[in-house]
Write an enzyme that holds these catalytic residues in place. Structure first.
Site: not given
Lengths: 314, 314
Positions: B192, B262, B274
């Site tokens: 991912k 995001s 993040e």
């Protein structure tokens, strides 16, 4: 007193300031102008400077290079992004035994000019100056002003100190501009890149002034890592730059007032960025020697992207 | 019908959507809420979705984790930047034989959770979903929704397929959420990251949507170079990712509608990024194996700088 004649190609923050200083001394100076031509014809050139502000009211201003008489010394002070014009601009303004002095940022411009006028007629110059064009024909010199000059020889072989560069240096010295003569132009250019690559590049990518880059630990580390890559690129091209020099650049920048780099100014004004001269050419010069500079390679691609978006979309 | 009880820590775009789907199926679901608590108590949870929009009017909503009964399955769906709260949040809501499912981005969260609840009680989940929280208690699910789940074992040793993950997968499947079970959570997480590191990172640094990154040649090359570094980092950790997979990610993104990642959404909303979960942890995991990932290292420092400036100054 010298009888040398000077042509200034690019009458902006650099060319306007140095050309005006030379004329103020009494030299024969010819200025090529583009967008400021009419204003300068009417009102002259205004120089604000802590060394003394003045207006040159009688300016030999030209809109077309063919109108400029052939000169002994041609100062190239365009942004490097305009250098595609040089094959047209240079030949008409240069005397047969004249010399071109390239007062531009970065690396790899001299060989391009040598292709136009022959390598025996090219001197490189590095300007250590804070100066801005703040309006048409209006230049604000803020600080510094020294020029480092070096003879260009094929493939940047060290050119030693020649009489002609000493003569030009004398003209500048007499005009109040200190000139340092370098036996090794390539080394001088790589040394300046130790500052120019990280600060110009990161100021655009990270939208930051020099003080912001120095105050945050992550950008501070990145600046130094990029400086070390410049040192490695230089070393691969037989130019030795000491660790003391790197530390001096970091310390000096920490003490500087918050500063917007020239590339960031260009970006903010939506002008093309001098990416190839300052970053692309040194990167390729290192790559050709088998030296991998991954941070600079990434910075190069980021800047190319941002420049393209800036000029086309935003 | 399962009798498993679920606690949802973080009732946002991910936790709110999956939790609501499980409750809609008839499961016993307990939602921990922070800023949306009062709104959800009054009006319930509104889910807009192409799979069918609905409102959960009776929501077991909690403002404090001590009030939630201990559950069989605890879904961690906070932003990873809130994970410093987990040592407080997790113990009271987890049954003695309960299991934690971490539906978060990035790498290296499972070992942190294992320190709190023991490594035998941790499952990792990767969400392939486009979903946003568009208002208090209001979630807009746009597309996709599949979850890949894998058992966590110490040091990310492959955990195989276990009955308990099959049971949880069955609950999700019954709620209309496809679940893929992975024998190798670490490999799933690295795969991912092939997408997440370049697009999340560059979208912030270059202020760009996915289509802009794919359309300009320099950013397109940079995306692929960063993907190749992820593949090298994975390989150093015994996770083999094929070149076909890299090409699939590039082709897939080229065909996607322009997408704000995001991380870019967080940046625009001035929320903490993040960075550690998505970039810092994988980078360190590679470095510990002696793998140098210079583009990702630079991206990491650039993002840390931009995050700091974004939260403190701009």
């Amino acid at each position: 007193m010298s009888t040398r004649s000077y042509a200034i190609l690019g009458t902006g923050a650099i060319g306007g300031f140095y050309g005006a200083k030379l004329q103020q001394l009494g030299m024969d100076v010819h200025f090529l102008l583009h967008s400021d031509y009419e204003q300068v014809c009417r009102q002259g050139l205004l120089i604000e400077s802590p060394m003394g502000s003045f207006t040159l009211s009688a300016v030999k201003a030209y809109h077309h290079p063919e109108q400029i008489p052939a000169c002994d010394v041609v100062i190239v002070a365009l942004k490097t992004t305009k250098n595609y014009l040089l094959p047209q601009l240079l030949p008409p303004v240069l005397k047969d035994d004249g010399v071109v002095v390239i007062l531009q940022n970065g690396l790899g411009i001299e060989p391009q000019v040598a292709e136009i006028v022959n390598s025996k007629r090219v001197i490189g110059g590095l300007c250590f100056i804070c100066s801005n064009k703040v309006g048409k024909g209006h230049i604000r010199h803020l600080d510094y002003g020294m020029i480092t000059m070096g003879e260009y020889q094929d493939d940047y072989q060290p050119g030693g100190i020649t009489p002609r560069m000493q003569q030009i240096a004398e003209d500048f010295n007499n005009a109040g501009i200190p000139v340092e003569l370098s036996e090794n132009l390539l080394l001088a250019r790589w040394k300046k890149l130790v500052w120019n690559i990280p600060y110009n590049g990161l100021s655009v990518v990270l939208n930051a002034k020099t003080d912001e880059l120095m105050n945050a630990p992550d950008s501070r580390i990145l600046v130094e890592e990029i400086m070390q890559e410049v040192v490695r690129g230089a070393k691969g091209n037989h130019c030795k730059i000491s660790q003391q020099f790197v530390q001096k650049m970091l310390n000096h920048t920490e003490k500087m007032k918050p500063y917007l780099t020239s590339m960031k100014l260009d970006y903010n004004e939506k002008r093309p960025l001098e990416i190839e001269a300052i970053i692309g050419n040194p990167l390729r010069m290192a790559t050709e020697k088998g030296i991998d500079l991954p941070h600079i390679a990434m910075l190069y691609r980021q800047l190319k992207f941002l420049d393209y978006q800036n000029l086309n979309f935003h």
